[in-house]
Design a protein around this motif. Structure first.
Motif, PDB file in Angstrom:
ATOM      1  N   TRP A 158       0.891  -1.223   0.093  1.00  0.00           N
ATOM      2  CA  TRP A 158       0.170  -0.029   0.023  1.00  0.00           C
ATOM      3  C   TRP A 158       1.014   1.212  -0.057  1.00  0.00           C
ATOM      4  O   TRP A 158       0.217   2.330  -0.453  1.00  0.00           O
ATOM      5  CB  TRP A 158      -0.954   0.127   1.375  1.00  0.00           C
ATOM      6  N   LEU A 159       2.212   1.112   0.587  1.00  0.00           N
ATOM      7  CA  LEU A 159       2.984   2.416   0.476  1.00  0.00           C
ATOM      8  C   LEU A 159       3.348   3.001  -0.715  1.00  0.00           C
ATOM      9  O   LEU A 159       2.953   4.304  -0.823  1.00  0.00           O
ATOM     10  CB  LEU A 159       4.201   1.984   1.055  1.00  0.00           C
ATOM     11  N   PRO A 160       3.353   2.548  -1.745  1.00  0.00           N
ATOM     12  CA  PRO A 160       3.684   3.223  -2.991  1.00  0.00           C
ATOM     13  C   PRO A 160       2.406   4.217  -3.503  1.00  0.00           C
ATOM     14  O   PRO A 160       2.472   4.986  -4.279  1.00  0.00           O
ATOM     15  CB  PRO A 160       4.164   2.226  -3.876  1.00  0.00           C
ATOM     16  N   GLY A 163       0.857   8.121  -1.369  1.00  0.00           N
ATOM     17  CA  GLY A 163       1.461   9.532  -1.334  1.00  0.00           C
ATOM     18  C   GLY A 163       2.690   9.938  -0.539  1.00  0.00           C
ATOM     19  O   GLY A 163       3.142  10.972  -0.757  1.00  0.00           O
ATOM     20  N   GLY A 164       2.773   8.912   0.431  1.00  0.00           N
ATOM     21  CA  GLY A 164       3.933   9.276   1.474  1.00  0.00           C
ATOM     22  C   GLY A 164       3.256   9.899   2.788  1.00  0.00           C
ATOM     23  O   GLY A 164       1.807  10.131   2.778  1.00  0.00           O
ATOM     24  N   LEU A 165       4.179   9.807   3.823  1.00  0.00           N
ATOM     25  CA  LEU A 165       3.581  10.180   5.056  1.00  0.00           C
ATOM     26  C   LEU A 165       3.072  11.553   5.408  1.00  0.00           C
ATOM     27  O   LEU A 165       2.044  11.797   6.184  1.00  0.00           O
ATOM     28  CB  LEU A 165       4.867   9.845   6.010  1.00  0.00           C
ATOM     29  N   PHE A 200       9.828   0.905   3.826  1.00  0.00           N
ATOM     30  CA  PHE A 200       9.805   2.580   3.727  1.00  0.00           C
ATOM     31  C   PHE A 200      10.761   2.884   2.568  1.00  0.00           C
ATOM     32  O   PHE A 200      10.390   3.815   1.507  1.00  0.00           O
ATOM     33  CB  PHE A 200       9.820   3.206   4.714  1.00  0.00           C
ATOM     34  N   ARG A 201      11.838   2.433   2.619  1.00  0.00           N
ATOM     35  CA  ARG A 201      12.872   2.933   1.619  1.00  0.00           C
ATOM     36  C   ARG A 201      12.490   2.268   0.193  1.00  0.00           C
ATOM     37  O   ARG A 201      12.988   3.034  -0.754  1.00  0.00           O
ATOM     38  CB  ARG A 201      14.347   2.107   2.131  1.00  0.00           C
ATOM     39  N   ALA A 202      12.152   1.280  -0.002  1.00  0.00           N
ATOM     40  CA  ALA A 202      11.772   0.653  -1.076  1.00  0.00           C
ATOM     41  C   ALA A 202      10.609   1.430  -1.841  1.00  0.00           C
ATOM     42  O   ALA A 202      10.560   1.566  -3.033  1.00  0.00           O
ATOM     43  CB  ALA A 202      11.368  -0.813  -1.084  1.00  0.00           C
ATOM     44  N   ALA A 203       9.805   2.006  -1.072  1.00  0.00           N
ATOM     45  CA  ALA A 203       8.632   2.703  -1.587  1.00  0.00           C
ATOM     46  C   ALA A 203       9.119   4.164  -1.843  1.00  0.00           C
ATOM     47  O   ALA A 203       8.340   4.992  -2.256  1.00  0.00           O
ATOM     48  CB  ALA A 203       7.524   2.691  -0.605  1.00  0.00           C
ATOM     49  N   GLY A 204      10.359   4.478  -1.445  1.00  0.00           N
ATOM     50  CA  GLY A 204      10.841   6.251  -1.534  1.00  0.00           C
ATOM     51  C   GLY A 204      10.059   6.949  -0.420  1.00  0.00           C
ATOM     52  O   GLY A 204       9.817   8.311  -0.698  1.00  0.00           O
ATOM     53  N   ASP A 205       9.593   6.290   0.490  1.00  0.00           N
ATOM     54  CA  ASP A 205       8.850   7.179   1.608  1.00  0.00           C
ATOM     55  C   ASP A 205       9.594   7.066   2.969  1.00  0.00           C
ATOM     56  O   ASP A 205      10.850   6.469   3.161  1.00  0.00           O
ATOM     57  CB  ASP A 205       7.496   6.270   1.965  1.00  0.00           C
ATOM     58  N   VAL A 206       9.161   7.684   3.941  1.00  0.00           N
ATOM     59  CA  VAL A 206       9.477   7.801   5.263  1.00  0.00           C
ATOM     60  C   VAL A 206       8.758   7.036   6.415  1.00  0.00           C
ATOM     61  O   VAL A 206       7.541   7.063   6.034  1.00  0.00           O
ATOM     62  CB  VAL A 206      10.207   9.196   5.807  1.00  0.00           C
ATOM     63  N   ASP A 207       9.492   6.575   7.524  1.00  0.00           N
ATOM     64  CA  ASP A 207       8.522   6.094   8.406  1.00  0.00           C
ATOM     65  C   ASP A 207       8.075   7.068   9.542  1.00  0.00           C
ATOM     66  O   ASP A 207       7.240   6.789  10.366  1.00  0.00           O
ATOM     67  CB  ASP A 207       9.062   4.863   8.849  1.00  0.00           C
ATOM     68  N   VAL A 312       0.460  22.283   1.775  1.00  0.00           N
ATOM     69  CA  VAL A 312       1.378  22.170   2.818  1.00  0.00           C
ATOM     70  C   VAL A 312       2.359  20.854   2.783  1.00  0.00           C
ATOM     71  O   VAL A 312       3.226  20.953   2.870  1.00  0.00           O
ATOM     72  CB  VAL A 312       0.791  22.208   4.316  1.00  0.00           C
ATOM     73  N   ALA A 313       1.464  19.832   2.591  1.00  0.00           N
ATOM     74  CA  ALA A 313       2.190  18.342   2.479  1.00  0.00           C
ATOM     75  C   ALA A 313       3.079  18.431   1.338  1.00  0.00           C
ATOM     76  O   ALA A 313       4.428  17.859   1.508  1.00  0.00           O
ATOM     77  CB  ALA A 313       0.982  17.447   2.163  1.00  0.00           C
ATOM     78  N   GLU A 314       2.762  19.254   0.046  1.00  0.00           N
ATOM     79  CA  GLU A 314       3.716  19.354  -1.057  1.00  0.00           C
ATOM     80  C   GLU A 314       4.883  20.205  -0.743  1.00  0.00           C
ATOM     81  O   GLU A 314       5.903  19.736  -1.204  1.00  0.00           O
ATOM     82  CB  GLU A 314       3.133  19.841  -2.252  1.00  0.00           C
ATOM     83  N   ALA A 315       4.853  21.142  -0.030  1.00  0.00           N
ATOM     84  CA  ALA A 315       5.702  21.934   0.476  1.00  0.00           C
ATOM     85  C   ALA A 315       6.832  21.129   1.389  1.00  0.00           C
ATOM     86  O   ALA A 315       7.987  21.398   1.416  1.00  0.00           O
ATOM     87  CB  ALA A 315       5.109  23.207   1.400  1.00  0.00           C
ATOM     88  N   CYS A 316       6.089  20.075   2.270  1.00  0.00           N
ATOM     89  CA  CYS A 316       6.981  19.426   3.120  1.00  0.00           C
ATOM     90  C   CYS A 316       7.940  18.515   2.120  1.00  0.00           C
ATOM     91  O   CYS A 316       8.947  18.146   2.537  1.00  0.00           O
ATOM     92  CB  CYS A 316       6.092  18.712   4.248  1.00  0.00           C
ATOM     93  N   GLU A 317       7.185  17.935   1.382  1.00  0.00           N
ATOM     94  CA  GLU A 317       8.086  16.966   0.465  1.00  0.00           C
ATOM     95  C   GLU A 317       9.085  17.896  -0.251  1.00  0.00           C
ATOM     96  O   GLU A 317      10.486  17.068  -0.401  1.00  0.00           O
ATOM     97  CB  GLU A 317       7.042  16.463  -0.700  1.00  0.00           C
ATOM     98  N   VAL A 318       8.960  18.876  -0.757  1.00  0.00           N
ATOM     99  CA  VAL A 318      10.227  19.622  -1.409  1.00  0.00           C
ATOM    100  C   VAL A 318      11.109  19.951  -0.256  1.00  0.00           C
ATOM    101  O   VAL A 318      12.334  19.769  -0.516  1.00  0.00           O
ATOM    102  CB  VAL A 318       9.453  21.286  -2.039  1.00  0.00           C
TER     103      VAL A 318
END
Length: 340
Positions: A158-160, A163-165, A200-207, A312-318
């Motif tokens: 589900w992680l990919p 949309g990420g944390l 999480f790393r495999a999905a390009g996400d953070v925990d 705001v979430a997009e700004a955090c990703e950047v």
């Protein structure tokens, strides 16, 4: 009132149960990509199952509730708008800004209703915090601390799709921060850690993630989240002002233990997840949607409100990716909402 429910997974089942009991709802039509799942739920509730989404629109409904996978939200919102139907949709509208803006444009062109599912706006604790801020009880607000901690991580597959944390979890904190304080977030600095399970790393996400946010009146806020809080599901907000301080989410089920000799004991039955913690709020948001459809109240959370939280979430990703502070003015879709 006849309502179509598109998606009968975990949250769709909760919403269908709530709607089926509501005095103003005469019947439901349920559909899901898993037809057997929709049939089973319809049979259990004494409602009707449809073989697909097309039938929801062909058979005639007064409103639509969308609880599908996020990837389908924007297209279904647009289809409902073109059909002249009011929509309640679980967050987010889409995982990207162009898709979000397109769906909002369709709703506004059609002149229909889109209410988004940010259930914390209907939680008694957050409602009390909003009143404490708006009444002046706290004096000048200077610091806000928000957190969302899941007890266990979601499935790896589900992680990919999540949309990420920041977009999946912290977006709730970003929305409620605006709603409680009545102020916009103007810049962010975000960091994240993927030091936990390798999925999480495999999905390009953070925990785990942490964000420092500045509001347009100078108030400073922090928002943190993790997928790995073994003690239990923990959602809180602390608001500190020059006159007083309050906290949301601190009760006998908060999964935290004090190390002080006279501190409160650890919770005997800590919260395990969001459906349990926010059960009454989920019911209240749907009751509000029915009132909106009936013309009895204003929309409490429209698409523009959801857009601001996503920005705001997009700004955090950047910020996390580029390791710098990011102003919201850099993110597409600005100057589009007024804090309610």
């Amino acid at each position: 009132m006849r309502i179509g429910v598109i998606g009968t997974g975990r949250i769709g089942t909760i919403h269908a149960n709530t709607l089926s009991r509501h005095r103003e709802v005469g019947s439901l039509i349920l559909t899901d990509a898993d037809g057997a799942r929709a049939q089973e739920l319809a049979h259990r509730l004494g409602e009707t199952a449809a073989p697909g989404v097309d039938e929801i629109f062909k058979w005639g409904v007064d409103a639509v509730v969308i609880t599908t996978a996020t990837s389908a939200h924007a297209e279904l919102i647009g289809r409902a708008a073109r059909s002249g139907l009011p929509v309640f949709c679980e967050k987010p509208i889409a995982l990207d800004l162009p898709g979000t803006l397109q769906a909002i444009a369709e709703v506004e062109t059609a002149g229909t209703i889109l209410q988004m599912g940010f259930q914390r706006r209907f939680d008694t604790g957050y409602t009390g915090a909003r009143e404490a801020v708006r009444s002046g009880r706290l004096g000048r607000l200077h610091t806000v601390r928000a957190l969302t901690s899941d007890q266990a991580p979601p499935p790896a597959e589900w992680l990919p799709l999540s949309g990420g944390l920041y977009r999946d979890t912290l977006i709730h904190d970003f929305d409620i921060l605006r709603w409680v304080t009545g102020h916009e977030i103007v810049d962010v600095y975000a960091a994240g850690s993927d030091a936990g399970p390798p999925m999480f790393r495999a999905a390009g996400d953070v925990d785990t993630a942490a964000t420092v946010l500045t509001l347009d009146d100078g108030t400073l806020a922090t928002a943190t989240a993790t997928r790995l809080n073994g003690a239990g599901y923990d959602v809180r907000m602390e608001l500190a002002g020059e006159l007083d301080q309050v906290v949301v989410g601190l009760d006998d089920r908060t999964p935290i233990a004090s190390t002080e000799p006279t501190g409160p004991p650890a919770a005997d039955k800590p919260w395990t997840g969001f459906l349990e913690r926010f059960g009454p709020a989920y019911e209240a948001e749907l009751a509000a949607f029915i009132e909106v459809v009936r013309g009895e109240r204003a929309n409490p959370c429209d698409g523009r409100e959801a857009l601001q939280a996503l920005r705001v979430a997009e700004a955090c990703e950047v910020s996390r990716r580029e390791r710098r502070a990011v102003r919201l003015a850099e993110i597409q879709g600005g100057a589009s909402a007024t804090v309610l």
